[in-house]
Design an enzyme around this catalytic site. Structure first.
Site, PDB file in Angstrom:
ATOM      1  N   GLY A  58      16.568  32.769  -0.761  1.00 52.43           N
ATOM      2  CA  GLY A  58      17.097  33.516  -1.893  1.00 52.43           C
ATOM      3  C   GLY A  58      16.704  32.797  -3.174  1.00 52.43           C
ATOM      4  O   GLY A  58      16.400  31.611  -3.152  1.00 52.43           O
ATOM      5  N   CYS A  85      15.293  27.861   3.882  1.00 54.79           N
ATOM      6  CA  CYS A  85      15.162  27.623   2.436  1.00 54.79           C
ATOM      7  C   CYS A  85      16.537  27.634   1.750  1.00 54.79           C
ATOM      8  O   CYS A  85      17.339  26.740   1.974  1.00 54.79           O
ATOM      9  CB  CYS A  85      14.191  28.629   1.823  1.00 54.79           C
ATOM     10  SG  CYS A  85      13.606  28.113   0.221  1.00 54.79           S
ATOM     11  N   TYR A  86      16.859  28.665   0.961  1.00 54.37           N
ATOM     12  CA  TYR A  86      18.196  28.753   0.363  1.00 54.37           C
ATOM     13  C   TYR A  86      19.261  28.678   1.462  1.00 54.37           C
ATOM     14  O   TYR A  86      20.315  28.068   1.299  1.00 54.37           O
ATOM     15  CB  TYR A  86      18.314  30.065  -0.417  1.00 54.37           C
ATOM     16  CG  TYR A  86      19.649  30.298  -1.080  1.00 54.37           C
ATOM     17  CD1 TYR A  86      19.920  29.787  -2.340  1.00 54.37           C
ATOM     18  CD2 TYR A  86      20.647  31.043  -0.435  1.00 54.37           C
ATOM     19  CE1 TYR A  86      21.151  30.002  -2.944  1.00 54.37           C
ATOM     20  CE2 TYR A  86      21.881  31.263  -1.034  1.00 54.37           C
ATOM     21  CZ  TYR A  86      22.125  30.742  -2.301  1.00 54.37           C
ATOM     22  OH  TYR A  86      23.345  30.961  -2.893  1.00 54.37           O
ATOM     23  N   HIS A 175       9.346  28.126   5.179  1.00 56.48           N
ATOM     24  CA  HIS A 175       9.522  29.492   5.685  1.00 56.48           C
ATOM     25  C   HIS A 175       8.782  29.680   7.015  1.00 56.48           C
ATOM     26  O   HIS A 175       7.574  29.934   7.011  1.00 56.48           O
ATOM     27  CB  HIS A 175       9.007  30.496   4.653  1.00 56.48           C
ATOM     28  CG  HIS A 175       9.902  30.596   3.468  1.00 56.48           C
ATOM     29  ND1 HIS A 175      10.956  31.474   3.393  1.00 56.48           N
ATOM     30  CD2 HIS A 175       9.935  29.877   2.324  1.00 56.48           C
ATOM     31  CE1 HIS A 175      11.598  31.312   2.248  1.00 56.48           C
ATOM     32  NE2 HIS A 175      10.999  30.345   1.579  1.00 56.48           N
ATOM     33  N   GLU A 177       8.828  32.141   8.899  1.00 62.39           N
ATOM     34  CA  GLU A 177       8.469  33.555   9.119  1.00 62.39           C
ATOM     35  C   GLU A 177       7.110  33.937   8.531  1.00 62.39           C
ATOM     36  O   GLU A 177       6.554  34.959   8.898  1.00 62.39           O
ATOM     37  CB  GLU A 177       9.570  34.474   8.560  1.00 62.39           C
ATOM     38  CG  GLU A 177       9.703  34.522   7.039  1.00 62.39           C
ATOM     39  CD  GLU A 177      10.503  33.368   6.441  1.00 62.39           C
ATOM     40  OE1 GLU A 177      10.699  32.348   7.132  1.00 62.39           O
ATOM     41  OE2 GLU A 177      10.906  33.473   5.267  1.00 62.39           O
ATOM     42  N   GLY A 231       2.708  62.884   9.739  1.00 63.60           N
ATOM     43  CA  GLY A 231       2.660  61.429   9.612  1.00 63.60           C
ATOM     44  C   GLY A 231       3.298  60.780  10.835  1.00 63.60           C
ATOM     45  O   GLY A 231       3.935  61.460  11.646  1.00 63.60           O
ATOM     46  N   ASP A 233       5.854  58.662  11.239  1.00 59.20           N
ATOM     47  CA  ASP A 233       7.316  58.598  11.374  1.00 59.20           C
ATOM     48  C   ASP A 233       7.920  59.933  11.815  1.00 59.20           C
ATOM     49  O   ASP A 233       8.687  59.979  12.782  1.00 59.20           O
ATOM     50  CB  ASP A 233       7.964  58.163  10.048  1.00 59.20           C
ATOM     51  CG  ASP A 233       7.436  56.815   9.580  1.00 59.20           C
ATOM     52  OD1 ASP A 233       6.876  56.088  10.417  1.00 59.20           O
ATOM     53  OD2 ASP A 233       7.579  56.507   8.389  1.00 59.20           O
ATOM     54  N   LYS A 372       7.919  49.802  11.195  1.00 61.48           N
ATOM     55  CA  LYS A 372       6.764  50.683  11.413  1.00 61.48           C
ATOM     56  C   LYS A 372       6.033  50.377  12.721  1.00 61.48           C
ATOM     57  O   LYS A 372       5.679  51.282  13.479  1.00 61.48           O
ATOM     58  CB  LYS A 372       5.796  50.520  10.240  1.00 61.48           C
ATOM     59  CG  LYS A 372       4.699  51.532  10.217  1.00 61.48           C
ATOM     60  CD  LYS A 372       5.198  52.786   9.550  1.00 61.48           C
ATOM     61  CE  LYS A 372       4.135  53.831   9.408  1.00 61.48           C
ATOM     62  NZ  LYS A 372       4.625  54.961   8.604  1.00 61.48           N
TER      63      LYS A 372
END
Ligand code: XMP
Length: 516
Positions: A58, A85-86, A175, A177, A231, A233, A372
């Site tokens: 954050g 991190c934060y 991080h 990720e 599309g 989705d 997605k």
């Protein structure tokens, strides 16, 4: 997800820029997770029953007034916590350590940083002693909290990671990720599997089974209406709903004549064999009449969106009383709209806003917890054709915003051919997987050329291709010259009215992906 047996990781959101990425990584590792606001009460957290908790990064400083903090009781739940991190600084701040502003460059770190880890800490098991991590912090832990030990350091910063193995609390300043952290995936895997004891039970086959059951219970004998754009989705939502409620579902596919070559037929073919009511409305004429002479991009969008709604409404009326309106909303839309739980009708990014006065009782959004890539995986699971499931994004206003200036059927047909050739050559070169979106744009610039012995004065066509993670920023693709050459040669030879081909080498920003 209402399955009490589903193992869940709770990702508490403190406003970091990589929060969705953390969730995607956890899901990719086969563990279900949800991103929730940091304000969650202890009762809500208990009801969620997390297997483990991740505090995100954050932008704030934990010691500043008004900065976001979790409820204090979260540390007494006996549930493992990983602070990033934060989030790491929150652990230090709440459990008796000290976090301060890095006084100078010594402990403030940004970017790729060589980091040394203690691999006896369970978070770092099997990870080489020294590797690259991605840092982005201006504060640092001046003193680590009692009960914790140091588990990593870098040249600039002595306290890069901390752990308390008995309470299963872990904190990292970097991080894990982001891809720049060389062993980030392994660290997250260690947290999920070794520390939290995850079983890796999150699969699309399991999701399909549960979702079908839930939808059946909810819909009962009611009728469901879905606006199918073609599309990914809305198509996957249609296939899932069809499996759940069969012919109680009606899909309305409005073919506005602004689709790519063969697209309308492909959509129809993908759905015609299924047990559902499929309505294709061929509305090309009415769209072209409304668009005649319109050149402003926003006016085009507005007209296309509005006309879509009119057609959809007319079809909905023909079908009669509809209990449920289904939408293909996916998890990033949910997270981005502020983590609200209420299902509201929002401006649909594909069709420009669905009517809120169709007679329906409720909205169903069966994909609202999926990313997605998970939606694509579910589509495969449901037997949708691969080229359908892996298709690139296509804007709701379609080719209407790729014919620059006024739109005519002739221009659309030429653009469709050119776009098809571009896609065909990209596929033949085996490059489709390397581009996130690629298409042709018919400019309204005409230029002089020579063909045979004659002078020509025809349109210039632009090719556009980008690589991007999120479409907020994008880089133009370095397509090999020989591929560009084949595309250009074929287009000027095969498509009448186009005598020049350009390649757009602008990134976003400053340009956008689309030209209009
Ligand atoms: P831009 O041009 O804004 O595009 O950089 C980013 C992504 O959004 C798509 N896009 C649209 N999608 N309706 C849509 O459904 C629209 O009006 C629209 N405009 C852009 C674009 O194709 C790209 O994927």
């Amino acid at each position: 997800m209402n399955d009490p047996k589903q193992q869940k990781i709770l990702i508490l959101d403190f406003g970091g820029q990589y929060n969705q990425l953390i969730a995607r990584r956890v899901r990719e590792l086969g563990v279900y997770c949800e991103v929730k606001p940091y304000r969650m009460t202890i009762e809500e957290i208990r009801a969620f029953a997390p297997l483990g908790i991740i505090f995100t990064g954050g932008p704030q400083s934990v010691y500043r007034e008004g900065s976001p903090h979790p409820v204090e009781e979260i540390f007494d739940l006996g549930v493992p916590i990983l602070g990033i991190c934060y989030g790491c600084q929150l652990l230090a701040h709440h459990l008796g350590g000290e976090v301060t502003e890095a006084a100078d460059d010594t402990a403030r770190e940004y970017g790729k940083t060589e980091t040394s880890v203690d691999s006896t800490c369970r978070l770092f098991a099997g990870i080489p002693e020294t590797s690259v991590t991605w840092m982005s912090h201006g504060d640092y832990m001046a003193r680590i909290p009692e009960g914790f030990r140091l588990a990593a350091y870098s040249v600039a910063c002595p306290n890069v990671a901390i752990c308390d193995e008995s309470r299963r609390f872990y904190g990292v300043q970097f991080h894990p990720e982001v891809n720049h952290t060389e062993y980030g995936r392994e660290m997250l895997r260690n947290f999920l599997y070794t520390v939290c004891g995850a079983e890796g039970s999150w699969t699309m086959a399991g999701f399909r089974e549960r979702a079908v059951k839930e939808i059946r219970e909810k819909v009962g004998d009611g009728k469901v209406l879905l606006a199918l754009s073609g599309g990914v989705d809305s198509s996957v939502a249609a296939a899932l709903l069809a499996e759940a409620v069969g012919d109680k579902l009606t899909c309305v596919f409005v073919d506005h004549g602004l689709m790519r070559k063969n697209e309308g037929d492909e959509v129809e073919a993908a759905f015609s064999g299924r047990e559902l009511n499929f309505v294709r409305v061929n509305a090309e004429n009415r769209f072209l009449i409304r668009l005649a002479g319109v050149t402003d991009p926003e006016d085009k969008r507005h007209i296309i969106g509005e006309e879509f709604i009119r057609v959809f409404e007319e079809e909905a009326k023909k079908i009669g009383f509809v209990d449920f309106l289904a939408q293909g909303t996916i998890y990033p839309d949910v997270i981005e709209s502020g983590l609200g739980d209420a299902a509201v009708i929002k401006s649909h990014h594909n069709v420009g806003g669905l009517p809120d006065y169709v007679d329906f009782r409720e909205i169903i959004e069966p994909l609202r917890m999926l990313f997605k890539d998970e939606v694509r995986a579910l589509g495969r699971e449901l037997g949708l054709p691969e080229d359908f499931v892996s298709r690139q994004p296509f804007p709701g206003p379609g080719l209407g915003i790729r014919v620059i200036g006024d739109i005519t059927k002739e221009k659309l047909d030429r653009l469709r051919e050119a776009d098809f050739i571009f896609r065909d050559e990209v596929a033949k070169a085996g490059l489709s997987g390397e581009m996130d979106q690629y298409f042709a744009v018919l400019t309204n610039v005409r230029s002089v050329g020579v063909q045979g012995d004659g002078r020509t004065y025809d349109y210039a066509l632009a090719l556009r291709s980008v690589v991007t993670q999120d479409f907020m920023t994008a880089d133009w693709t370095r397509i090999p010259y020989d591929v560009l050459d084949r595309v250009s040669t074929r287009i000027v030879n095969e498509v009448p009215g186009i005598s020049r081909v350009l390649y757009d080498i602008t990134s976003k920003p400053p340009a956008t992906v689309e030209w209009e």
